[in-house]
Motif scaffolding. Structure first.
Motif, PDB file in Angstrom:
ATOM      1  N   UNK A  30      74.034   3.729  55.300  1.00 57.93           N
ATOM      2  CA  UNK A  30      74.885   2.907  54.583  1.00 57.93           C
ATOM      3  C   UNK A  30      75.092   3.826  53.451  1.00 57.93           C
ATOM      4  N   UNK A  31      76.100   4.522  53.482  1.00 59.88           N
ATOM      5  CA  UNK A  31      76.272   5.455  52.174  1.00 59.88           C
ATOM      6  C   UNK A  31      76.971   4.747  51.093  1.00 59.88           C
ATOM      7  N   UNK A  32      76.294   5.259  49.828  1.00 56.90           N
ATOM      8  CA  UNK A  32      76.978   4.458  48.595  1.00 56.90           C
ATOM      9  C   UNK A  32      77.813   5.450  47.851  1.00 56.90           C
ATOM     10  N   UNK A  33      77.499   6.691  47.952  1.00 60.52           N
ATOM     11  CA  UNK A  33      78.424   7.613  47.396  1.00 60.52           C
ATOM     12  C   UNK A  33      78.356   8.952  48.056  1.00 60.52           C
ATOM     13  N   UNK A  34      79.706   9.807  48.230  1.00 59.27           N
ATOM     14  CA  UNK A  34      79.790  10.944  49.007  1.00 59.27           C
ATOM     15  C   UNK A  34      79.963  12.035  47.816  1.00 59.27           C
ATOM     16  N   UNK A  35      79.221  13.023  48.072  1.00 54.93           N
ATOM     17  CA  UNK A  35      79.409  14.302  46.970  1.00 54.93           C
ATOM     18  C   UNK A  35      79.927  15.420  48.010  1.00 54.93           C
ATOM     19  N   UNK A  36      81.033  16.162  47.954  1.00 53.34           N
ATOM     20  CA  UNK A  36      81.231  17.088  48.826  1.00 53.34           C
ATOM     21  C   UNK A  36      81.888  18.451  48.071  1.00 53.34           C
ATOM     22  N   UNK A  37      81.450  19.461  48.665  1.00 46.04           N
ATOM     23  CA  UNK A  37      82.045  20.828  48.437  1.00 46.04           C
ATOM     24  C   UNK A  37      83.124  21.574  49.164  1.00 46.04           C
ATOM     25  N   UNK A  38      84.124  21.870  48.898  1.00 44.47           N
ATOM     26  CA  UNK A  38      85.099  22.211  49.832  1.00 44.47           C
ATOM     27  C   UNK A  38      85.488  23.764  49.570  1.00 44.47           C
ATOM     28  N   UNK A  39      85.505  24.435  50.824  1.00 46.62           N
ATOM     29  CA  UNK A  39      85.649  25.893  50.849  1.00 46.62           C
ATOM     30  C   UNK A  39      84.547  26.701  50.068  1.00 46.62           C
ATOM     31  N   UNK A  40      83.437  26.150  49.999  1.00 45.48           N
ATOM     32  CA  UNK A  40      82.314  26.982  49.536  1.00 45.48           C
ATOM     33  C   UNK A  40      81.403  27.658  50.571  1.00 45.48           C
ATOM     34  N   UNK A  41      80.914  28.838  50.705  1.00 45.72           N
ATOM     35  CA  UNK A  41      80.342  29.367  51.582  1.00 45.72           C
ATOM     36  C   UNK A  41      78.702  28.998  51.560  1.00 45.72           C
ATOM     37  N   UNK A  42      78.380  28.508  52.617  1.00 45.07           N
ATOM     38  CA  UNK A  42      76.771  28.098  52.587  1.00 45.07           C
ATOM     39  C   UNK A  42      75.848  29.260  52.752  1.00 45.07           C
ATOM     40  N   UNK A  43      76.480  30.539  53.072  1.00 40.74           N
ATOM     41  CA  UNK A  43      75.545  31.547  53.097  1.00 40.74           C
ATOM     42  C   UNK A  43      75.336  32.277  51.826  1.00 40.74           C
ATOM     43  N   UNK A  44      76.397  32.693  51.083  1.00 39.92           N
ATOM     44  CA  UNK A  44      76.442  33.316  49.775  1.00 39.92           C
ATOM     45  C   UNK A  44      76.174  32.495  48.473  1.00 39.92           C
ATOM     46  N   UNK A  45      76.420  31.193  48.653  1.00 41.03           N
ATOM     47  CA  UNK A  45      76.310  30.352  47.235  1.00 41.03           C
ATOM     48  C   UNK A  45      75.521  29.149  47.398  1.00 41.03           C
ATOM     49  N   UNK A  46      74.478  29.502  46.116  1.00 40.91           N
ATOM     50  CA  UNK A  46      73.351  28.533  46.142  1.00 40.91           C
ATOM     51  C   UNK A  46      73.650  27.125  45.703  1.00 40.91           C
ATOM     52  N   UNK A  47      72.853  26.160  46.282  1.00 44.05           N
ATOM     53  CA  UNK A  47      73.370  24.752  46.184  1.00 44.05           C
ATOM     54  C   UNK A  47      73.539  24.546  44.600  1.00 44.05           C
ATOM     55  N   UNK A  48      72.805  24.890  43.789  1.00 46.09           N
ATOM     56  CA  UNK A  48      72.887  24.776  42.133  1.00 46.09           C
ATOM     57  C   UNK A  48      74.284  25.386  41.655  1.00 46.09           C
ATOM     58  N   UNK A  49      74.723  26.595  42.345  1.00 47.83           N
ATOM     59  CA  UNK A  49      75.887  26.870  41.968  1.00 47.83           C
ATOM     60  C   UNK A  49      77.261  26.598  42.706  1.00 47.83           C
ATOM     61  N   UNK A  50      77.121  25.580  43.594  1.00 47.10           N
ATOM     62  CA  UNK A  50      78.400  24.927  43.996  1.00 47.10           C
ATOM     63  C   UNK A  50      78.868  24.180  42.959  1.00 47.10           C
ATOM     64  N   UNK A  51      80.201  23.784  42.894  1.00 49.74           N
ATOM     65  CA  UNK A  51      80.759  23.062  42.061  1.00 49.74           C
ATOM     66  C   UNK A  51      80.235  21.366  42.113  1.00 49.74           C
ATOM     67  N   UNK A  52      80.106  21.147  43.437  1.00 49.81           N
ATOM     68  CA  UNK A  52      79.459  19.701  43.401  1.00 49.81           C
ATOM     69  C   UNK A  52      78.221  19.507  43.794  1.00 49.81           C
ATOM     70  N   UNK A  53      77.547  20.727  44.355  1.00 48.89           N
ATOM     71  CA  UNK A  53      76.128  20.584  44.700  1.00 48.89           C
ATOM     72  C   UNK A  53      75.243  20.511  43.460  1.00 48.89           C
ATOM     73  N   UNK A  54      75.707  21.111  42.462  1.00 47.10           N
ATOM     74  CA  UNK A  54      74.952  21.055  41.012  1.00 47.10           C
ATOM     75  C   UNK A  54      74.904  19.483  40.360  1.00 47.10           C
TER      76      UNK A  54
END
Length: 211
Positions: A30-54
């Protein structure tokens, strides 16, 4: 009040956020909130460096649950994935996956349970990195083949899209069977088995057709 947060990485127009949320809800979350990164490579970009991941590092609080489709959403390689999971556990956040229903909880004090949990984190993080490397190598092989002789290698247009191919590979690596993958992706078991038997060829076909 503790919240359940879904983190999604949407790398293509076909890999929709609504689809990923539907998968999570179908799995019982039962999801309360959704955080999403669009168009971000999962192979070259760390989670903490993604706009929404951080944002996750500031948003999540003790008692919260972080839901991801699979552990590969949480980093670009072994170190990033394992560090991300351990960071959230240290903060009192429970990490759960939609695929295979895995749970990573830092609250357990039993040394045997801790050992099993840590071993599982290491294994899944390594698997996520291996999958990313295999996908990159298969893509390079497909592009090279297409450049060498486009007419010879073109063949029949694939019955699957790149997001479907990546989903199949991810689920195969996670141990899912052909029937379960077929139900989730909409592909036939035959298509899934072809991808399983020849990932390089499947990736090459996508590259040749510009998919």
């Amino acid at each position: 009040m503790p919240k359940i947060v879904l983190y999604a990485r949407v790398s293509t127009s076909d890999q929709t956020l609504d689809h990923q949320r539907h998968q999570a809800e179908a799995a019982g979350f039962k999801i309360d909130k959704v955080i999403a990164d669009h168009g971000v490579s999962g192979v070259s970009t760390k989670l903490a460096d993604r706009p929404q991941g951080k944002r996750l590092f500031d948003l999540l609080a003790p008692g919260d649950t972080l839901v991801v489709r699979w552990v590969d959403r949480l980093g670009r390689d072994y170190r990033d994935v394992s560090n991300s999971i351990r960071h959230f556990m240290d903060e009192g956040v429970v990490v759960k996956t939609v695929i295979n229903g895995m749970t990573f909880d830092g609250s357990t004090k039993d040394p045997i349970q801790q050992a099993v949990r840590d071993a599982l984190i290491a294994f899944m993080a390594a698997l996520a990195e291996a999958q990313a490397v295999a996908t990159k190598e298969a893509q390079k092989a497909g592009i090279a083949a297409a450049k060498a002789d486009p007419l010879t290698y073109r063949g029949r247009k694939p019955s699957y899209s790149r997001p479907q191919y990546l989903a199949v590979v991810s689920m195969l690596d996670a141990g899912s069977g052909a029937s379960a993958i077929s139900a989730e992706t909409g592909l036939t078991r035959q298509s899934i088995l072809r991808i399983r038997e020849d990932r390089v060829g499947a990736e090459r076909a996508l590259s040749v057709w510009g998919l």
